[in-house]
Scaffold this motif. Structure first.
Motif, mmCIF file in Angstrom:
data_model
loop_
_atom_site.group_PDB
_atom_site.id
_atom_site.type_symbol
_atom_site.label_atom_id
_atom_site.label_comp_id
_atom_site.label_asym_id
_atom_site.label_seq_id
_atom_site.Cartn_x
_atom_site.Cartn_y
_atom_site.Cartn_z
ATOM 1 N N ARG A 152 0.833 -1.200 0.000
ATOM 2 C CA ARG A 152 0.000 0.000 0.000
ATOM 3 C C ARG A 152 0.871 1.254 0.000
ATOM 4 O O ARG A 152 1.844 1.333 0.753
ATOM 5 N N SER A 155 2.270 1.104 3.782
ATOM 6 C CA SER A 155 1.908 0.168 4.840
ATOM 7 C C SER A 155 1.787 -1.230 4.232
ATOM 8 O O SER A 155 1.559 -1.375 3.030
ATOM 9 N N ALA A 168 -7.398 -7.469 5.193
ATOM 10 C CA ALA A 168 -8.099 -6.218 4.924
ATOM 11 C C ALA A 168 -7.985 -5.260 6.101
ATOM 12 O O ALA A 168 -8.567 -4.203 6.104
ATOM 13 N N GLN A 169 -7.214 -5.660 7.105
ATOM 14 C CA GLN A 169 -7.140 -4.828 8.295
ATOM 15 C C GLN A 169 -6.208 -3.651 8.060
ATOM 16 O O GLN A 169 -5.114 -3.788 7.530
ATOM 17 N N ASN A 170 -6.665 -2.529 8.471
ATOM 18 C CA ASN A 170 -5.867 -1.329 8.354
ATOM 19 C C ASN A 170 -4.713 -1.387 9.346
ATOM 20 O O ASN A 170 -4.903 -1.735 10.493
ATOM 21 N N THR A 171 -3.531 -1.085 8.900
ATOM 22 C CA THR A 171 -2.376 -1.042 9.788
ATOM 23 C C THR A 171 -1.793 0.361 9.749
ATOM 24 O O THR A 171 -2.190 1.194 8.951
ATOM 25 N N GLU A 172 -0.845 0.612 10.594
ATOM 26 C CA GLU A 172 -0.256 1.935 10.626
ATOM 27 C C GLU A 172 0.494 2.203 9.336
ATOM 28 O O GLU A 172 1.043 1.297 8.698
ATOM 29 N N ALA A 173 0.500 3.452 8.945
ATOM 30 C CA ALA A 173 1.251 3.882 7.777
ATOM 31 C C ALA A 173 2.573 4.491 8.234
ATOM 32 O O ALA A 173 2.643 5.148 9.276
#
Lengths: 110, 116
Positions: free
Chosen positions: B31, B95, B100-105
């Motif tokens: 990403r 990231s 599909a889990q959002n992680t820290e950028a």
């Protein structure tokens, strides 16, 4: 669309004092992030909060998340000068986007 | 790999000129994001890539702005016919894609653009 608000926008505090920065967000988000930015520098990740009731601590900073109240807090304990910076919270929108607040500019006075 | 790398760090250009910025994300991060930050404000989302696919563009991104990530690695952001209102810090972030889990950028140092 997710909106994120922080308060206060500016915070001047004495060394050794405690204070809390508040981060409110407008719609459902179960992911909340805190970042630190020093002048002229990029953003440094501090905390990732992924569930209701999550609490994380690192040194003099503690972050928590209440998804029901749509509120996250960043608590500063016994502030020191090195903590002077701008602190941002960001909510997770959808599966990949981060929406940032306007930031809290913290100045710790000796 | 020491993090997200952006260049140039600073760019001064005359109004009407075109500029291009480059971002090298952390290796193996699928990403990639571009954000814009003006003085005293938080970063504003501009666009997002999943590998080489540009999946979202903000309404802030006028048709003078174009971003690419041709091989799913580095990315470029081009601004054509620059205007003074384009002056800002342009931040790139990456990231990992863990389900599909959002992680820290993780953010780069940014490119500070000044249009004179």
């Amino acid at each position: 669309e997710l909106k994120v608000e922080q308060n206060p926008l500016f915070l001047s505090m004495q060394e050794g004092k405690n204070y809390t920065i508040y981060c409110n967000y407008s719609t459902t988000s179960d992911r909340l992030y805190w970042y630190r930015q020093d002048p002229g520098k990029s953003l440094e990740s501090l905390f990732v909060l992924l569930s209701n009731g999550a609490v994380k601590q690192e040194g003099r900073l503690m972050a928590s998340l209440d998804t029901k109240a749509r509120l996250s807090t960043l608590h500063i304990t016994a502030a020191v000068h090195d903590l002077s910076a701008t602190y941002f919270c960001a909510g997770g929108a959808g599966t990949y986007k981060y929406i940032f607040g306007t930031g809290t500019r913290l100045k710790v006075l000796a | 790999d020491t993090g997200v790398s952006q260049n140039p760090r600073h760019k001064i250009t005359k109004r009407g000129q075109n500029v291009t910025f480059r971002c090298d994300p952390i290796s193996e991060h699928n990403r990639l994001y571009w954000y814009r930050q003006t003085l005293g404000q938080g970063p504003e989302f501009l666009t997002y890539f999943q590998n080489e696919a540009q999946l979202e563009k903000s309404r802030l991104l006028s048709d003078r702005f174009s971003a690419e990530r041709p091989k799913g690695s580095f990315s470029t952001l081009e601004i054509q016919r620059t205007e003074q209102g384009d002056s800002a810090m342009y931040l790139c972030a990456s990231s990992p894609n863990i389900g599909a889990q959002n992680t820290e950028a993780f953010f780069g140092q940014g490119t500070r653009l000044t249009v004179v």
